[in-house]
Design a protein around this motif. Structure first.
Motif, PDB file in Angstrom:
ATOM      1  N   GLN A   1     -16.883 -44.161 -54.808  1.00  0.00           N
ATOM      2  CA  GLN A   1     -16.064 -43.025 -54.377  1.00  0.00           C
ATOM      3  C   GLN A   1     -16.946 -41.780 -54.278  1.00  0.00           C
ATOM      4  O   GLN A   1     -17.716 -41.483 -55.186  1.00  0.00           O
ATOM      5  CB  GLN A   1     -14.938 -42.778 -55.368  1.00  0.00           C
ATOM      6  CG  GLN A   1     -13.979 -41.698 -54.929  1.00  0.00           C
ATOM      7  CD  GLN A   1     -12.765 -41.616 -55.830  1.00  0.00           C
ATOM      8  OE1 GLN A   1     -12.558 -42.490 -56.676  1.00  0.00           O
ATOM      9  NE2 GLN A   1     -11.981 -40.579 -55.670  1.00  0.00           N
TER      10      GLN A   1
ATOM     11  N   LYS B   1     -22.449 -30.236 -42.835  1.00  0.00           N
ATOM     12  CA  LYS B   1     -21.874 -29.604 -41.663  1.00  0.00           C
ATOM     13  C   LYS B   1     -21.812 -28.099 -41.812  1.00  0.00           C
ATOM     14  O   LYS B   1     -22.110 -27.369 -40.856  1.00  0.00           O
ATOM     15  CB  LYS B   1     -20.496 -30.188 -41.395  1.00  0.00           C
ATOM     16  CG  LYS B   1     -20.531 -31.664 -41.004  1.00  0.00           C
ATOM     17  CD  LYS B   1     -19.155 -32.212 -40.717  1.00  0.00           C
ATOM     18  CE  LYS B   1     -18.572 -31.650 -39.452  1.00  0.00           C
ATOM     19  NZ  LYS B   1     -17.267 -32.268 -39.123  1.00  0.00           N
TER      20      LYS B   1
ATOM     21  N   ASN C   1     -18.602 -28.415 -46.581  1.00  0.00           N
ATOM     22  CA  ASN C   1     -18.076 -29.493 -45.739  1.00  0.00           C
ATOM     23  C   ASN C   1     -19.232 -30.420 -45.377  1.00  0.00           C
ATOM     24  O   ASN C   1     -20.216 -29.977 -44.787  1.00  0.00           O
ATOM     25  CB  ASN C   1     -17.431 -28.885 -44.489  1.00  0.00           C
ATOM     26  CG  ASN C   1     -16.949 -29.923 -43.506  1.00  0.00           C
ATOM     27  OD1 ASN C   1     -17.043 -29.730 -42.295  1.00  0.00           O
ATOM     28  ND2 ASN C   1     -16.407 -31.027 -43.992  1.00  0.00           N
TER      29      ASN C   1
ATOM     30  N   PHE D   1     -20.246 -34.522 -43.979  1.00  0.00           N
ATOM     31  CA  PHE D   1     -19.804 -35.782 -43.395  1.00  0.00           C
ATOM     32  C   PHE D   1     -20.578 -36.903 -44.069  1.00  0.00           C
ATOM     33  O   PHE D   1     -21.817 -36.904 -44.102  1.00  0.00           O
ATOM     34  CB  PHE D   1     -20.058 -35.782 -41.891  1.00  0.00           C
ATOM     35  CG  PHE D   1     -19.484 -36.973 -41.186  1.00  0.00           C
ATOM     36  CD1 PHE D   1     -20.245 -38.118 -40.961  1.00  0.00           C
ATOM     37  CD2 PHE D   1     -18.167 -36.954 -40.753  1.00  0.00           C
ATOM     38  CE1 PHE D   1     -19.710 -39.204 -40.325  1.00  0.00           C
ATOM     39  CE2 PHE D   1     -17.625 -38.051 -40.106  1.00  0.00           C
ATOM     40  CZ  PHE D   1     -18.395 -39.176 -39.886  1.00  0.00           C
TER      41      PHE D   1
ATOM     42  N   SER E   1     -17.844 -42.203 -42.813  1.00  0.00           N
ATOM     43  CA  SER E   1     -17.038 -42.100 -41.607  1.00  0.00           C
ATOM     44  C   SER E   1     -16.031 -40.968 -41.653  1.00  0.00           C
ATOM     45  O   SER E   1     -15.086 -40.938 -40.852  1.00  0.00           O
ATOM     46  CB  SER E   1     -16.287 -43.419 -41.382  1.00  0.00           C
ATOM     47  OG  SER E   1     -15.440 -43.690 -42.485  1.00  0.00           O
ATOM     48  N   ARG E   2     -16.211 -40.060 -42.582  1.00  0.00           N
ATOM     49  CA  ARG E   2     -15.223 -38.979 -42.691  1.00  0.00           C
ATOM     50  C   ARG E   2     -15.828 -37.725 -43.272  1.00  0.00           C
ATOM     51  O   ARG E   2     -16.914 -37.739 -43.851  1.00  0.00           O
ATOM     52  CB  ARG E   2     -14.040 -39.427 -43.558  1.00  0.00           C
ATOM     53  CG  ARG E   2     -14.428 -39.943 -44.927  1.00  0.00           C
ATOM     54  CD  ARG E   2     -13.280 -39.933 -45.899  1.00  0.00           C
ATOM     55  NE  ARG E   2     -12.995 -38.589 -46.382  1.00  0.00           N
ATOM     56  CZ  ARG E   2     -12.238 -38.320 -47.425  1.00  0.00           C
ATOM     57  NH1 ARG E   2     -11.621 -39.307 -48.066  1.00  0.00           N
ATOM     58  NH2 ARG E   2     -12.035 -37.076 -47.815  1.00  0.00           N
ATOM     59  N   ASP E   3     -15.057 -36.640 -43.113  1.00  0.00           N
ATOM     60  CA  ASP E   3     -15.425 -35.355 -43.701  1.00  0.00           C
ATOM     61  C   ASP E   3     -14.997 -35.295 -45.163  1.00  0.00           C
ATOM     62  O   ASP E   3     -13.931 -35.807 -45.530  1.00  0.00           O
ATOM     63  CB  ASP E   3     -14.725 -34.208 -42.959  1.00  0.00           C
ATOM     64  CG  ASP E   3     -15.450 -33.817 -41.697  1.00  0.00           C
ATOM     65  OD1 ASP E   3     -14.779 -33.313 -40.768  1.00  0.00           O
ATOM     66  OD2 ASP E   3     -16.669 -33.997 -41.630  1.00  0.00           O
ATOM     67  N   TYR E   4     -15.816 -34.653 -45.959  1.00  0.00           N
ATOM     68  CA  TYR E   4     -15.468 -34.361 -47.335  1.00  0.00           C
ATOM     69  C   TYR E   4     -15.581 -32.851 -47.551  1.00  0.00           C
ATOM     70  O   TYR E   4     -16.415 -32.184 -46.923  1.00  0.00           O
ATOM     71  CB  TYR E   4     -16.400 -35.079 -48.314  1.00  0.00           C
ATOM     72  CG  TYR E   4     -16.171 -36.565 -48.381  1.00  0.00           C
ATOM     73  CD1 TYR E   4     -16.785 -37.424 -47.479  1.00  0.00           C
ATOM     74  CD2 TYR E   4     -15.324 -37.118 -49.343  1.00  0.00           C
ATOM     75  CE1 TYR E   4     -16.582 -38.785 -47.528  1.00  0.00           C
ATOM     76  CE2 TYR E   4     -15.113 -38.485 -49.403  1.00  0.00           C
ATOM     77  CZ  TYR E   4     -15.740 -39.319 -48.490  1.00  0.00           C
ATOM     78  OH  TYR E   4     -15.526 -40.667 -48.542  1.00  0.00           O
ATOM     79  N   TRP E   5     -14.744 -32.362 -48.476  1.00  0.00           N
ATOM     80  CA  TRP E   5     -14.727 -30.943 -48.795  1.00  0.00           C
ATOM     81  C   TRP E   5     -14.950 -30.745 -50.286  1.00  0.00           C
ATOM     82  O   TRP E   5     -14.455 -31.523 -51.106  1.00  0.00           O
ATOM     83  CB  TRP E   5     -13.381 -30.318 -48.413  1.00  0.00           C
ATOM     84  CG  TRP E   5     -13.162 -30.258 -46.938  1.00  0.00           C
ATOM     85  CD1 TRP E   5     -12.636 -31.229 -46.152  1.00  0.00           C
ATOM     86  CD2 TRP E   5     -13.471 -29.159 -46.071  1.00  0.00           C
ATOM     87  NE1 TRP E   5     -12.606 -30.810 -44.841  1.00  0.00           N
ATOM     88  CE2 TRP E   5     -13.114 -29.541 -44.760  1.00  0.00           C
ATOM     89  CE3 TRP E   5     -14.015 -27.893 -46.277  1.00  0.00           C
ATOM     90  CZ2 TRP E   5     -13.286 -28.703 -43.665  1.00  0.00           C
ATOM     91  CZ3 TRP E   5     -14.187 -27.057 -45.184  1.00  0.00           C
ATOM     92  CH2 TRP E   5     -13.824 -27.458 -43.903  1.00  0.00           C
TER      93      TRP E   5
END
Length: 115
Positions: free
Chosen positions: A1, A34, A96, A98, A101-105
């Protein structure tokens, strides 16, 4: 995770400096930073700085010449160096990134510029 943890915020006087960090942890091959965003009370979240995979940076006009986004040598950390801080820089700052396969914050870190 995957998890992003921000640090470095705080209270600083006008003209001071802070360095925000955003560290990614978990199972991943590499990260693609990003940018950094901020959100002041009663305002929409705004883009502050961006960093592309080839190292190109860009900044909001309000922070150009004062802020610098960079990637750590460990490659899993992104920084935002903030100099000559002004009261209008007061906000919660979010990173932010990537990953996969996705963005994380990040969870957000409070920056308060006040005398």
């Amino acid at each position: 995770q995957v998890q992003l943890v921000e640090s470095g915020g705080g209270l600083v006087q006008p003209g001071g400096s802070l360095r925000l960090s955003c560290a990614a942890s978990g199972s991943f091959f590499s990260i693609y930073p990003k940018g950094w965003y901020r959100q002041a009370p009663g305002k929409q979240r705004e883009l502050v700085a961006t960093l592309t995979s080839d190292g190109t940076t860009d900044y909001a006009n309000s922070v150009k010449g004062r802020f610098a986004i960079s990637r750590g040598n460990a490659k899993n950390t992104v920084y935002l160096q903030m100099n000559s801080l002004k009261p209008e820089d007061t906000a919660v700052y979010y990173c932010n990134i990537f990953i996969g396969s996705r963005d994380y914050w990040g969870q957000g870190t409070q920056v308060t510029v006040s005398s």
